[in-house]
Design a protein around this motif. Structure first.
Motif, PDB file in Angstrom:
ATOM      1  N   ASN A 148      44.470 -27.549   9.307  1.00  0.00           N
ATOM      2  CA  ASN A 148      45.812 -27.683   9.872  1.00  0.00           C
ATOM      3  C   ASN A 148      46.720 -28.265   8.790  1.00  0.00           C
ATOM      4  OD1 ASN A 148      48.078 -28.057  11.410  1.00  0.00           O
ATOM      5  ND2 ASN A 148      47.081 -29.237  13.021  1.00  0.00           N
ATOM      6  N   LYS A 301      42.359 -27.461  13.385  1.00  0.00           N
ATOM      7  CA  LYS A 301      42.876 -26.810  14.588  1.00  0.00           C
ATOM      8  C   LYS A 301      42.090 -25.533  14.820  1.00  0.00           C
ATOM      9  CE  LYS A 301      46.517 -24.126  12.272  1.00  0.00           C
ATOM     10  NZ  LYS A 301      47.972 -23.804  12.225  1.00  0.00           N
ATOM     11  N   PRO A 303      41.860 -21.433  15.762  1.00  0.00           N
ATOM     12  CA  PRO A 303      42.677 -20.308  15.314  1.00  0.00           C
ATOM     13  C   PRO A 303      43.901 -20.079  16.198  1.00  0.00           C
ATOM     14  CG  PRO A 303      40.363 -19.739  15.199  1.00  0.00           C
ATOM     15  CD  PRO A 303      40.438 -21.069  15.889  1.00  0.00           C
ATOM     16  N   GLU A 304      44.976 -19.619  15.574  1.00  0.00           N
ATOM     17  CA  GLU A 304      46.258 -19.449  16.264  1.00  0.00           C
ATOM     18  C   GLU A 304      46.174 -18.469  17.423  1.00  0.00           C
ATOM     19  OE1 GLU A 304      49.184 -20.936  15.943  1.00  0.00           O
ATOM     20  OE2 GLU A 304      48.523 -22.285  14.347  1.00  0.00           O
ATOM     21  N   HIS A 305      45.360 -17.415  17.283  1.00  0.00           N
ATOM     22  CA  HIS A 305      45.366 -16.369  18.313  1.00  0.00           C
ATOM     23  C   HIS A 305      44.817 -16.862  19.655  1.00  0.00           C
ATOM     24  CE1 HIS A 305      41.201 -15.829  16.756  1.00  0.00           C
ATOM     25  NE2 HIS A 305      40.936 -15.485  17.998  1.00  0.00           N
ATOM     26  N   LYS A 307      45.882 -19.420  21.169  1.00  0.00           N
ATOM     27  CA  LYS A 307      46.994 -20.056  21.872  1.00  0.00           C
ATOM     28  C   LYS A 307      47.578 -19.154  22.964  1.00  0.00           C
ATOM     29  CE  LYS A 307      50.419 -20.921  19.195  1.00  0.00           C
ATOM     30  NZ  LYS A 307      51.217 -21.566  18.131  1.00  0.00           N
ATOM     31  N   ASN A 318      45.267 -25.687  19.780  1.00  0.00           N
ATOM     32  CA  ASN A 318      44.813 -24.324  20.103  1.00  0.00           C
ATOM     33  C   ASN A 318      43.381 -24.242  20.642  1.00  0.00           C
ATOM     34  OD1 ASN A 318      47.291 -23.617  18.910  1.00  0.00           O
ATOM     35  ND2 ASN A 318      46.333 -23.219  16.924  1.00  0.00           N
ATOM     36  N   CYS A 340      36.228 -24.714  18.547  1.00  0.00           N
ATOM     37  CA  CYS A 340      37.356 -24.089  19.254  1.00  0.00           C
ATOM     38  C   CYS A 340      37.425 -24.512  20.713  1.00  0.00           C
ATOM     39  CB  CYS A 340      37.278 -22.569  19.150  1.00  0.00           C
ATOM     40  SG  CYS A 340      35.973 -21.816  20.146  1.00  0.00           S
TER      41      CYS A 340
END
Length: 459
Positions: A148, A301, A303-305, A307, A318, A340
């Motif tokens: 991050n 953090k 992964p963005e996907h 979110k 996330n 995650c």
């Protein structure tokens, strides 16, 4: 979801032939992510269910091989040959009765219970596989975490991250090239040359600093005699908190700082990075630390996907929010584990920390959860068992603390015993993937070949 009505039916199918249940009627288990937890889970479920045709187990990952993530700092420093330790997904799936499919998850249809996977494009820009969908009855998301950067300017352009084996290999190649360049150039070294800035002082960062101290000296010993490692190579560890290893006990931090200072590592605590420059790092107080190589490893953090994945609940970094059963809060058919997953830790009024031991425990727990789902039984709650933390400073030392049932409290350990405990963590992972005979033979082979090869990666 296909449910097996009774334990007798389950036992009957375990004893039956592998093709006793038609493939299209088998319970479909899809695991997304082949990290430590995901690959251990796929292997265990393949051995227990896939081998006997009780369920179809599919592992999806965007890469073709696995390296235990806590080993990335050794690849980056050049002290570990990635090719010796990587696990090929195709081979592992063949030996342990699950299916491997290459690709990155880009979508999820919860109503149709399908995972959408992107087309896989090779390094030359050629499409290897098309965009595909995979149906599931039970879905496990285990896609790990990433660094991050908190939006810090210059990170993406000027810093390296250690999020994958490819990242670690890239850092090592740049390190070797930097040493060869410095040795060959006729002019004196510029201020930034052969200087390394590691942003973050968590376990991986501290381990990288210690490992680099040893491997850079080994590297220049192979004929790069114009470089004086004591004078020319400087390692900087930069941390916004007031001590290294801020997430671990203060006693462990203090012992680690003493060892790092003895190695000559420069510690910059209470130092927030304002910008990563092409040839260094600018701190919030205006100071500039010159560096040819900058590694960003501060913050974690998911992964963005994740979110915006099919409306599943996530937290501010996330992570998928899960219940004590490791099921996501909004869908009982979807589990999450490892870095995650935001899993409750009631005893600490917190969430389970992103550690390899947590992913290992959660993978083992989900094996039991899947078996209970197949039998139509209620699921059990997961309880995280904190066995402490261990930090390796290469061949110099290992420090850590043992907790809970292992020590009856919180016991500080250091030296050879701590080193042995640290090595055992990786062996536990290997045993989960390969079993004792293969692990024993591989360990013996590595000990033999290490006597005839350089102890540092030279290319």
């Amino acid at each position: 979801m296909k449910v097996i009505s009774s334990p007798h039916e389950l036992l009957h199918q375990f004893r039956g032939r592998r093709d006793s249940v038609p493939a299209d009627s088998q319970h479909q288990i899809v695991i997304v992510g082949g990290g430590a937890g995901g690959l251990e889970l796929a292997t265990a479920l393949g051995n227990k269910l896939g081998k006997r045709g009780l369920a179809a187990v599919t592992l999806i990952d965007k890469t073709r091989s696995h390296i235990w993530k806590p080993k990335l700092h050794e690849i980056a420093a050049g002290s570990m040959d990635m090719n010796v330790h990587e696990v090929e997904f195709l081979a592992q799936s063949h030996w342990h009765h699950f299916t491997y499919r290459v690709g990155e998850m880009i979508g999820l249809d919860r109503e149709r219970q399908e995972v959408e996977v992107a087309a896989f494009i090779d390094d030359e820009g050629h499409q290897v596989t098309p965009q595909r969908r995979f149906r599931y009855d039970t879905l496990v998301i285990a896609v790990g975490s990433q660094s991050n950067d908190f939006g810090t300017p210059g990170v993406s352009e000027n810093a390296l991250k250690l999020e994958s084996p490819a990242d670690a290999r890239r850092f090592n190649q740049r390190l070797v090239n930097a040493c060869i360049r410095a040795h060959a150039q006729p002019a004196p070294l510029e201020p930034h040359q052969l200087q390394v800035a590691i942003i973050g002082a968590g376990a991986t960062d501290v381990e990288l600093a210690a490992e680099l101290h040893r491997t850079t000296r080994a590297l220049v010993a192979y004929g790069l005699d114009r470089i004086d490692p004591e004078k020319d190579i400087r390692l900087n560890l930069i941390e916004a908190a007031d001590r290294v290893l801020p997430a671990l006990p203060a006693r462990l931090s203090a012992a680690t700082e003493v060892l790092l200072r003895k190695l000559g590592v420069e510690l910059h605590t209470s130092s927030r990075v304002a910008e990563v420059l092409p040839q260094g790092v600018q701190l919030a107080d205006g100071r500039i630390i010159a560096a040819e190589l900058v590694v960003w490893a501060a913050g974690v953090k998911a992964p963005e996907h994740l979110k915006e994945l099919a409306g599943l609940e996530t937290n501010r970094i996330n992570q998928l929010v899960v219940r004590q059963t490791l099921q996501t809060t909004l869908d009982d058919n979807i589990f999450a584990l490892g870095d995650c997953a935001a899993c409750p830790w009631p005893e600490k009024n917190s969430i389970v920390p992103p550690r390899a031991q947590a992913a290992h425990q959660q993978a083992s727990h989900i094996v039991g959860q899947v078996l209970r789902r197949l039998r139509g039984k209620p699921l059990r709650q997961y309880r995280y068992r904190d066995f402490g933390s261990l930090v390796s400073l290469g061949e110099y030392s290992t420090v850590g603390n043992m907790m809970g049932g292992l020590s009856g409290g919180n016991l500080m350990i250091e030296g050879s015993f701590a080193r042995l405990m640290y090595l055992s963590l990786y062996k536990m992972h290997e045993l989960a993937l390969h079993g004792f005979p293969k692990v024993a033979l591989d360990t013996l082979a590595r000990l033999i070949t290490r006597r005839t090869e350089p102890h540092v990666k030279l290319h």
